[in-house]
Design a protein around this motif. Structure first.
Motif, short mmCIF file in Angstrom:
data_model
loop_
_atom_site.label_atom_id
_atom_site.label_comp_id
_atom_site.label_asym_id
_atom_site.label_seq_id
_atom_site.Cartn_x
_atom_site.Cartn_y
_atom_site.Cartn_z
N SER A 77 -11.33 6.00 10.56
CA SER A 77 -11.83 6.28 11.90
C SER A 77 -13.15 5.57 12.13
O SER A 77 -13.99 5.51 11.24
N ILE A 78 -13.32 5.03 13.33
CA ILE A 78 -14.61 4.52 13.78
C ILE A 78 -15.13 5.50 14.81
O ILE A 78 -14.54 5.68 15.88
N MET A 79 -16.24 6.16 14.48
CA MET A 79 -16.82 7.14 15.38
C MET A 79 -17.83 6.44 16.28
O MET A 79 -18.85 5.92 15.79
N PRO A 80 -17.57 6.38 17.58
CA PRO A 80 -18.39 5.57 18.47
C PRO A 80 -19.73 6.22 18.80
O PRO A 80 -19.93 7.42 18.62
N SER A 81 -20.62 5.39 19.29
CA SER A 81 -21.92 5.83 19.77
C SER A 81 -22.21 5.12 21.07
O SER A 81 -21.72 4.01 21.31
N LYS A 82 -23.00 5.75 21.94
CA LYS A 82 -23.44 5.06 23.14
C LYS A 82 -24.31 3.86 22.78
O LYS A 82 -24.46 2.93 23.58
N LEU A 83 -24.88 3.91 21.58
CA LEU A 83 -25.61 2.76 21.03
C LEU A 83 -24.62 2.01 20.16
O LEU A 83 -24.39 2.37 19.02
N SER A 84 -23.99 0.98 20.67
CA SER A 84 -22.84 0.36 20.03
C SER A 84 -23.13 -0.14 18.62
O SER A 84 -22.25 -0.19 17.77
N SER A 85 -24.37 -0.49 18.36
CA SER A 85 -24.72 -1.01 17.03
C SER A 85 -24.81 0.10 15.98
O SER A 85 -25.07 -0.19 14.81
N HIS A 86 -24.60 1.34 16.37
CA HIS A 86 -24.73 2.45 15.43
C HIS A 86 -23.44 3.24 15.27
O HIS A 86 -23.48 4.44 14.96
N SER A 87 -22.30 2.64 15.48
CA SER A 87 -21.04 3.35 15.25
C SER A 87 -20.90 3.68 13.76
O SER A 87 -21.46 3.00 12.90
N TRP A 88 -20.10 4.71 13.47
CA TRP A 88 -19.94 5.18 12.10
C TRP A 88 -18.50 4.98 11.67
O TRP A 88 -17.57 5.31 12.39
N HIS A 89 -18.32 4.41 10.47
CA HIS A 89 -17.00 4.07 9.95
C HIS A 89 -16.68 4.97 8.77
O HIS A 89 -17.49 5.09 7.84
N VAL A 90 -15.50 5.58 8.79
CA VAL A 90 -15.12 6.53 7.75
C VAL A 90 -13.68 6.28 7.32
O VAL A 90 -12.78 6.13 8.15
N PHE A 91 -13.47 6.25 6.01
CA PHE A 91 -12.12 6.24 5.44
C PHE A 91 -12.06 7.30 4.36
O PHE A 91 -12.94 7.36 3.49
N THR A 92 -11.05 8.15 4.41
CA THR A 92 -10.86 9.15 3.37
C THR A 92 -9.42 9.11 2.87
O THR A 92 -8.50 8.78 3.62
N ALA A 93 -9.25 9.43 1.60
CA ALA A 93 -7.92 9.54 1.01
C ALA A 93 -7.99 10.59 -0.09
O ALA A 93 -8.93 10.59 -0.90
N THR A 94 -7.04 11.48 -0.10
CA THR A 94 -7.00 12.51 -1.14
C THR A 94 -5.56 12.78 -1.52
O THR A 94 -4.63 12.35 -0.85
N ASN A 95 -5.39 13.48 -2.64
CA ASN A 95 -4.04 13.72 -3.14
C ASN A 95 -3.36 14.84 -2.36
O ASN A 95 -4.00 15.63 -1.67
N ASP A 96 -2.07 14.89 -2.47
CA ASP A 96 -1.26 15.91 -1.80
C ASP A 96 -0.35 16.57 -2.83
O ASP A 96 0.50 15.90 -3.43
#
Length: 348
Positions: free
Chosen positions: A148-167
């Motif tokens: 997921s890319i979590m957006p910000s009104k300040l475009s240069s400060h968006s947050w990028h997240v990747f998670t993976a876990t077992n099932d």
């Protein structure tokens, strides 16, 4: 595009492992041989250890580009510049399994928006490229995945997240219910000058780092922490703090035009008062022009509490919340992402 400055924004990788042998788990990943396993892994990432400290819970390393934390069943690597952080995954999985019988059960990768994205090497040329690399590198049993890319009104400060876990998921995060990652740019230039060394000071990086820690008030963020600090030449600063099994870390790139500082710590909602104190001290030390705060919660129901705690801590310091986003990740908790800028611009 020519490289025009040092990339302060860090890439952060957190890997959790599990195993069946309780005698191995007592020390776990801390038993990996440094010279034969940890050091070659860091060389593949393109960084080295400059200072280190440990306690009965974990080992903390200050790197030439940020930090490494090694717990019995968890490794956190945070690197800046043009390091190739994701290249550490394959050797770490191999060493943990071959030498300790440990198996990867969770992976989390986070970062902000690079200041100089064109200077990043593979696989960090884009978030899409990073996700593809992660998908092809981690084991198939980590089937609960989300990017997921979590957006910000300040475009240069968006947050990028990747998670993976077992099932089915295991409980990986019970000791550290949340992680707070703060990224700050456009630091107050007078305060940023405190992270420059005097030419020919004759000091080691460790002793100069200790001076910066005291001069800037970083030692007052958590007075209970054992601090391992290092000052680079001619400028720049890193520290790791150890308080029991809790860590904190700061990294500073103070140059004009692309100044950057980060603060990261783990905590729990019950630590609200101390977290407010830490947040306010961080703002006082750096006085950023833009500040983003990502709070990762590994147990549900605390999103609004985290949002209110952060906003309530920093807004009285003259910052105003400009954007807010929250997203959930399968079996890996939720992330609250906030951005702040001063009520009054520095030029006003």
């Amino acid at each position: 595009m020519a490289h025009s400055g040092f990339e302060g924004y860090e890439k952060r990788l957190e890997l959790h492992f599990f195993g069946d042998d309780p005698t191995i788990l007592q020390m776990g990943l801390r038993k990996l041989d440094f010279e034969c396993m940890i050091q070659p892994t860091l060389e593949a990432v393109q960084c080295t250890v400059v200072s280190a400290v440990g306690n009965s819970y974990f080992d903390a390393y200050v790197l030439s580009e940020s930090s490494l934390f090694v717990y019995p069943t968890k490794i956190i690597i945070k690197t800046c510049g043009t390091t190739q952080l994701l290249k550490s995954i394959t050797p770490l999985i191999f060493y943990a399994h071959t030498h300790l019988g440990l198996t990867l059960c969770s992976c989390r990768y986070t970062r902000g928006s690079f200041i100089f994205p064109e200077s990043q090497p593979f696989p960090h040329t884009s978030f899409e490229e990073e996700v593809t690399y992660l998908e092809n590198t981690i084991p198939e049993n980590l089937s609960l995945r989300k990017a997921s890319i979590m957006p910000s009104k300040l475009s240069s400060h968006s947050w990028h997240v990747f998670t993976a876990t077992n099932d089915p998921p295991l409980s990986h995060y019970q000791n550290h219910p949340y992680t707070m990652e703060i990224c700050m740019t456009d630091l107050d230039p007078i305060l940023a000058r405190k992270f420059f060394r005097r030419s020919g000071d004759g000091k080691s990086g460790d002793s100069a780092g200790k001076d910066m820690t005291e001069l800037t008030g970083i030692d007052e963020i958590n007075r209970n922490a054992l601090i391992c600090d290092f000052a680079f030449d001619p400028c720049g600063y890193s520290m790791n703090g150890m308080d029991g099994d809790w860590y904190s870390t700061i990294h500073v790139t103070p140059e004009d035009g692309y100044s950057y500082a980060s603060f990261e710590c783990v905590g729990s909602i019950s630590m609200n008062e101390s977290m407010v104190h830490m947040l306010r001290k961080v703002v006082q030390i750096f006085r950023p022009g833009t500040m983003s705060v990502s709070t990762t919660m590994t147990s549900g129901g605390y999103g609004n509490e985290a949002w209110r705690m952060v906003a309530g801590a920093v807004e009285p310091m003259g910052l105003k919340g400009r954007s807010f986003a929250m997203d959930g990740f399968p079996a890996a908790g939720s992330v609250v992402f906030q951005t702040f800028t001063p009520l009054r611009r520095k030029s006003e």
